[in-house]
Design a protein around this motif. Structure first.
Motif, mmCIF file in Angstrom:
data_model
loop_
_atom_site.group_PDB
_atom_site.id
_atom_site.type_symbol
_atom_site.label_atom_id
_atom_site.label_comp_id
_atom_site.label_asym_id
_atom_site.label_seq_id
_atom_site.Cartn_x
_atom_site.Cartn_y
_atom_site.Cartn_z
ATOM 1 N N GLY A 1 0.812 -1.211 0.000
ATOM 2 C CA GLY A 1 0.000 0.000 0.000
ATOM 3 C C GLY A 1 0.846 1.262 0.000
ATOM 4 O O GLY A 1 0.567 2.219 -0.728
ATOM 5 N N VAL A 10 5.436 -1.160 -8.320
ATOM 6 C CA VAL A 10 4.952 -2.249 -7.472
ATOM 7 C C VAL A 10 4.567 -3.438 -8.341
ATOM 8 O O VAL A 10 4.929 -4.585 -8.038
ATOM 9 C CB VAL A 10 3.757 -1.789 -6.597
ATOM 10 N N ARG A 11 3.850 -3.195 -9.432
ATOM 11 C CA ARG A 11 3.478 -4.286 -10.345
ATOM 12 C C ARG A 11 4.723 -4.959 -10.923
ATOM 13 O O ARG A 11 4.786 -6.177 -11.022
ATOM 14 C CB ARG A 11 2.568 -3.778 -11.460
ATOM 15 N N VAL A 20 2.493 1.699 -3.450
ATOM 16 C CA VAL A 20 1.580 2.182 -4.490
ATOM 17 C C VAL A 20 1.569 3.704 -4.519
ATOM 18 O O VAL A 20 1.457 4.311 -5.592
ATOM 19 C CB VAL A 20 0.163 1.602 -4.283
ATOM 20 N N ASP A 37 -1.960 -10.368 -4.173
ATOM 21 C CA ASP A 37 -2.802 -10.096 -5.338
ATOM 22 C C ASP A 37 -4.041 -10.981 -5.239
ATOM 23 O O ASP A 37 -4.201 -11.938 -5.995
ATOM 24 C CB ASP A 37 -2.011 -10.378 -6.622
ATOM 25 N N SER A 61 4.750 4.439 -6.597
ATOM 26 C CA SER A 61 4.652 4.065 -8.012
ATOM 27 C C SER A 61 3.912 2.743 -8.155
ATOM 28 O O SER A 61 4.487 1.681 -7.871
ATOM 29 C CB SER A 61 6.042 3.944 -8.638
ATOM 30 N N MET A 62 2.685 2.814 -8.620
ATOM 31 C CA MET A 62 1.904 1.598 -8.861
ATOM 32 C C MET A 62 2.596 0.710 -9.895
ATOM 33 O O MET A 62 2.656 -0.497 -9.752
ATOM 34 C CB MET A 62 0.487 1.970 -9.311
#
Length: 105
Positions: free
Chosen positions: A36, A46-47, A39, A80, A42-43
């Motif tokens: 969290g 993170v992905r 994110v 996820d 930087s989302m």
């Protein structure tokens, strides 16, 4: 077919991205609180980190390190819950391979 070299690169990516995101050095300690916070930074990064962890888990499976690969893939799945990264099928595969080895050995 350079699986060990690919795993080394994945480890380097996890270390670099994890550091930039403020994640713990040991991916086993990663939890939703860290994700969290990451994110907000930087989302996309993170992905990328989670995709890299998934790839490292797959590489561990290919190298015969079933328990380590399973643990990595399970961590991705835990983080996820909606399985957007597609780790669930790989966790199932790892569990099947572990089960097969136990029955054979």
């Amino acid at each position: 077919h350079m699986l060990e070299e690919a795993l080394d690169v994945a480890d380097q990516v996890l270390n670099l991205c994890g550091h930039q995101l403020g994640f713990p050095k040991d991916w086993r300690k990663l939890n939703m609180d860290f994700v969290g916070q990451g994110v907000f930074r930087s989302m996309g990064q993170v992905r990328f980190y989670l995709f890299t962890l998934k790839a490292a888990g797959f590489l561990q499976l290919r190298l015969g390190n079933l328990l380590e690969g399973h643990a990595m893939l399970t961590k991705v799945g835990d983080l996820d819950a909606k399985d957007r990264l597609g780790a669930k099928a790989m966790v199932d595969l790892a569990e099947q391979r572990i089960s097969d080895e136990k029955m054979a050995g």
